[in-house]
Scaffold this active site. Sequence first.
Site, short mmCIF file in Angstrom:
data_model
loop_
_atom_site.label_atom_id
_atom_site.label_comp_id
_atom_site.label_asym_id
_atom_site.label_seq_id
_atom_site.Cartn_x
_atom_site.Cartn_y
_atom_site.Cartn_z
N CYS A 2 0.85 -1.18 0.00
CA CYS A 2 0.00 0.00 0.00
C CYS A 2 0.89 1.23 0.00
O CYS A 2 2.07 1.16 0.33
CB CYS A 2 -0.87 0.02 1.24
SG CYS A 2 -1.71 -1.53 1.54
N ARG A 27 1.80 1.27 -6.12
CA ARG A 27 2.01 0.35 -5.00
C ARG A 27 0.74 -0.39 -4.61
O ARG A 27 0.78 -1.35 -3.85
CB ARG A 27 2.51 1.13 -3.77
CG ARG A 27 3.85 1.79 -3.97
CD ARG A 27 4.26 2.46 -2.70
NE ARG A 27 4.49 1.49 -1.67
CZ ARG A 27 5.69 1.15 -1.21
NH1 ARG A 27 6.75 1.71 -1.68
NH2 ARG A 27 5.81 0.27 -0.24
N TRP A 74 -3.67 -2.06 -1.32
CA TRP A 74 -3.59 -3.34 -2.03
C TRP A 74 -4.07 -4.37 -1.02
O TRP A 74 -3.41 -4.63 -0.03
CB TRP A 74 -2.15 -3.60 -2.46
CG TRP A 74 -1.99 -4.83 -3.32
CD1 TRP A 74 -2.12 -4.91 -4.66
CD2 TRP A 74 -1.66 -6.15 -2.87
NE1 TRP A 74 -1.88 -6.19 -5.08
CE2 TRP A 74 -1.61 -6.97 -4.00
CE3 TRP A 74 -1.41 -6.72 -1.62
CZ2 TRP A 74 -1.32 -8.33 -3.94
CZ3 TRP A 74 -1.11 -8.07 -1.55
CH2 TRP A 74 -1.07 -8.86 -2.71
N ASN A 100 0.24 0.06 6.35
CA ASN A 100 0.77 -0.78 5.29
C ASN A 100 1.47 -1.95 5.97
O ASN A 100 2.32 -1.73 6.83
CB ASN A 100 1.78 0.06 4.47
CG ASN A 100 2.48 -0.75 3.39
OD1 ASN A 100 2.09 -1.88 3.09
ND2 ASN A 100 3.51 -0.16 2.80
N GLY A 101 1.09 -3.18 5.65
CA GLY A 101 1.71 -4.34 6.29
C GLY A 101 0.63 -5.32 6.72
O GLY A 101 -0.52 -5.24 6.27
N GLU A 483 11.63 -14.81 -18.06
CA GLU A 483 11.30 -13.40 -17.87
C GLU A 483 10.30 -12.93 -18.94
O GLU A 483 9.35 -12.19 -18.64
CB GLU A 483 12.59 -12.57 -17.89
CG GLU A 483 12.42 -11.07 -17.81
CD GLU A 483 11.69 -10.56 -16.56
OE1 GLU A 483 11.46 -11.35 -15.64
OE2 GLU A 483 11.35 -9.37 -16.54
N LYS A 487 6.62 -11.40 -18.11
CA LYS A 487 6.17 -10.09 -18.57
C LYS A 487 4.81 -10.22 -19.24
O LYS A 487 3.90 -9.45 -18.99
CB LYS A 487 7.15 -9.47 -19.59
CG LYS A 487 8.42 -8.90 -19.07
CD LYS A 487 8.30 -7.66 -18.23
CE LYS A 487 8.08 -7.98 -16.80
NZ LYS A 487 9.13 -8.27 -15.91
N GLU A 490 1.87 -11.20 -16.67
CA GLU A 490 1.46 -10.23 -15.66
C GLU A 490 0.71 -9.04 -16.22
O GLU A 490 -0.12 -8.46 -15.54
CB GLU A 490 2.64 -9.79 -14.78
CG GLU A 490 3.70 -8.99 -15.47
CD GLU A 490 4.88 -8.68 -14.56
OE1 GLU A 490 4.69 -8.54 -13.35
OE2 GLU A 490 6.00 -8.58 -15.07
N HIS A 506 10.27 -33.08 -23.24
CA HIS A 506 9.96 -33.89 -22.05
C HIS A 506 8.57 -33.57 -21.50
O HIS A 506 8.28 -33.86 -20.35
CB HIS A 506 11.04 -33.67 -20.98
CG HIS A 506 12.39 -34.09 -21.44
ND1 HIS A 506 12.78 -35.41 -21.56
CD2 HIS A 506 13.45 -33.36 -21.86
CE1 HIS A 506 14.01 -35.47 -22.02
NE2 HIS A 506 14.44 -34.24 -22.21
N LYS A 605 3.52 -2.87 -7.13
CA LYS A 605 4.98 -2.75 -7.11
C LYS A 605 5.39 -2.86 -5.66
O LYS A 605 4.66 -2.40 -4.77
CB LYS A 605 5.32 -1.36 -7.66
CG LYS A 605 6.76 -1.19 -8.05
CD LYS A 605 6.97 -1.57 -9.48
CE LYS A 605 8.40 -1.40 -9.91
NZ LYS A 605 8.69 -2.27 -11.06
C1 F6R Z 1 7.73 -8.57 -12.32
C2 F6R Z 1 8.01 -7.89 -11.07
C3 F6R Z 1 8.11 -8.71 -9.84
C4 F6R Z 1 9.31 -8.24 -9.00
C5 F6R Z 1 9.34 -8.97 -7.65
C6 F6R Z 1 10.56 -8.60 -6.85
O1 F6R Z 1 7.68 -7.68 -13.38
O2 F6R Z 1 8.16 -6.70 -11.03
O3 F6R Z 1 8.20 -10.06 -10.13
O4 F6R Z 1 10.47 -8.48 -9.72
O5 F6R Z 1 8.18 -8.66 -6.94
O6 F6R Z 1 10.60 -7.23 -6.60
P1 F6R Z 1 11.92 -6.52 -6.14
O7 F6R Z 1 12.91 -6.61 -7.24
O8 F6R Z 1 11.50 -5.10 -5.87
O9 F6R Z 1 12.39 -7.23 -4.90
#
Ligand code: F6R
Length: 610
Positions: A2, A27, A74, A100-101, A483, A487, A490, A506, A605
Site C-alpha cells: 500500500c 504500490r 492493495w 501498510n503491512g 522473464e 512479462k 502479468e 519432455h 509494485k
Molecule cells: C515482475 C516484477 C516482480 C518483481 C518482484 C521482486 O515484473 O516486477 O516479479 O520483480 O516482486 O521485486 P523486487 O525486485 O523489488 O524485490
Amino acid sequence: MCGIVGYIGDKNCVPILIEGLKRLEYRGYDSAGLGLLYNGNASAIKSKGKVSLLEDKIEGLNIKSSLGIGHTRWATHGEPSEINAHPHGNDSGSMFIIHNGIIENYAVIKKRLQKLGYVFKSDTDSEVLVHLIDDFHKKGNSLFHSTRLALSQVDGTYGIAVISKTEPDKIIVAKNGSPLVIGIGDDENFIASDVNALIAHTSKIVYLEDGEIAEVYKDSFMAKTITDEDILKEIVQVEMDLDEISKSGYQHFMIKEIMEQTESVTNSMRGRLLVEEGLAKLGGLKGFEDQIAKSNRIIIVACGTSWHAGLVAEYMFEQFAEIPVEVEYASEFRYRNPVILPNDTMIFISQSGETADTLAALKEAKRRGALCLGVCNAVGSSIARESHTGVYIHAGPEIGVASTKAFTSQLVVLALITMLIARKRHMSLADGKSIISEMATLPAKIERILKLNDHIEKIAEDFVNAKNFLYLGRGYNFPVALEGALKLKEISYIHAEGYPAAEMKHGPIALIDENMPAVFISPKDSVYEKVISNIEEVKARKGRIIAVASENDDKIDSLVDYTIKIPDTIRMLMPILTVIPLQLLAYHIAVKKGLNVDQPRNLAKSVTVE
Ligand code: F6R
C-alpha cells in the site's frame, strides 16, 4: 504494497495528498482514502477503486485542511471496498490510522477489544490498530505513547500513520518491515511510504528503521524506539529528479521505462568500466572484494524478475568466476533450514529494496553469519541498508509494475560483480579487457533494438487473441525465456510458460498445435544449432513461431513465422539485449487488449507483505 502519504503545515493538504497518492498508486490501487483534521473535526473520505475516484469525491466536498494522511490500498485482509479502505477510525471518529503491512495476531487482539466493547466496521487486520491505540489513549496516554504501547503488542509488519483531533498538531508514524520516511520542509513536514511521493516538495528525507516511532510536527520531529529509547535521526539529502517519476509524454510508465534502457544501462555502468585494466570498479564493495573473491559458494536470493536476473548471474559466475552458485526464491529460502557455510557470500537482488521475503531472508542470512551483498535500485531502501555491502544498479525510479529497466541494469551490475571476482581469480587481462570493452558497446546496441518498436508492435497485432504462449531459450537465454513469459502473463493475462528449449520434448511439446505460439530466443551462440532443432520440432507440429535472432542470421527466416533481429554480443551479455524485444512484445499485446499495463490487476509494485 500500500502507499502512505501525509502532510502537516500551513497549506491546504488535500491537493498535496491526492498528488502524493497518484505517485504512489503503483504500490496498490484497489481503494484509496484521506484522513483529515479541519475546523476542530476529524474525518475520513474513502473510495473504492482508483485515486481519481477519490479525487472526484473530495472535489465536491470543498474541504480545506492543513493536516492529513492518505492511503492507497492493495488488499490483504478483506475485499477491496470502501469499508475496508483506509483510514480506519476509532468508535468516536476522533482518531484515524493508515497502515501498510500485516498484523499477524489481529484476531486475538480483535476478540479482546470486542469484549471491551469496541465495534469493528471493516474486515481488515489494520482496524485493530486504531482501537488498540484508542484504548491506550482513553487511559490517559499521549497519542505518541498510545501508538507506541499498541505497537508493542502487535506481531507482524507495519508502516503506520496516526492522527487525532485530541492532539491536532502532529502525525505519529512508525515502521516495522514496511517502509516509512519523513520529508523535511520549511515550516511543513511530510510523511510517506516512498520518497517518490514527496520529491515534488522536498529532497530532505529521514528514513525510519524497523522498531522506530516518530512524532512529526509542522516544524520539527522527535523519534524514539518502540521500547521508548531516545534516538537521533539523520536527515539525508536525496538526489531525484521529478522528471524521472513522470511519464514525460509516453502513454505508460512501462513503455517509458523500456525506452529508457539505453540511458539506464549507461548509468549502471557509469564510472565502473576500467577498460585498460579489464576490470570493474564498484565502490560499494570496497573492503569486501577479497572476501567475495575467496568465496567457496555464492547464494543468490530474490523474487520474480530479480530472481530471473539471479539465474542469469548463475551462468555468469560459474562460467567466469568458477564459483558454485545457488539461486533461491526468497520466500522458500527463509522458511527452509538453509545451510550457510563459512566463506559463503549471499547476494540479495531487489529493485525496490523493500520486498518482504527478500528482506526477511537477508536478516536470516545475516543471523547465520553469511556475508550479505545487496543489489538494489531504490537508494536508501531497507535491503540496501541491511546488507553488509552492495551495489546500486542506478536504473532510476521504476514506476510501471512490470519490471523492465531494472532487470537489464541488474544484469549489468551482476556482470560487473562477475568481472571483479573473475579477475581476482582466474581471468586474464586480455579476457577482462575484451569483456569490459564489449560492455561499453551495449547502450548503442540497445538503441538499435529499441528502433524495432514499430516492427514488434505489428507482430503483437497477430497475438492479441492468443490464450497461451511458450517461451523457449537455452543457456543464458533460458532465464530470459522465463522473464519474457512473466512479462506477458502479468500485464496481458495470457498464460505463458518459459522453458529451457531442450526440455520441451519432455512434456510441453504435447501442447504444441497451430494455436500455441512459441517465442524462441535463438541468437547465434554456441547452442544455436540445438535451438534450431527445437524450432524444427515446433514447426513440424504447426506451432506459430516468433524468433529473437541475430542480425546476421539469414537461415532462420525460412524456419519461423516472425523474426526480431537484434545485434550480437558475447553470450554473457546477450540477455541484456534479448529481453528487450520480449518486454516490447508483452507491452504491445497488453495495450492492444486494452489493458492497464502500468497497474495490472491484483499486482502491486514493491511486495512488502509475505
Ligand atoms: C515482475 C516484477 C516482480 C518483481 C518482484 C521482486 O515484473 O516486477 O516479479 O520483480 O516482486 O521485486 P523486487 O525486485 O523489488 O524485490
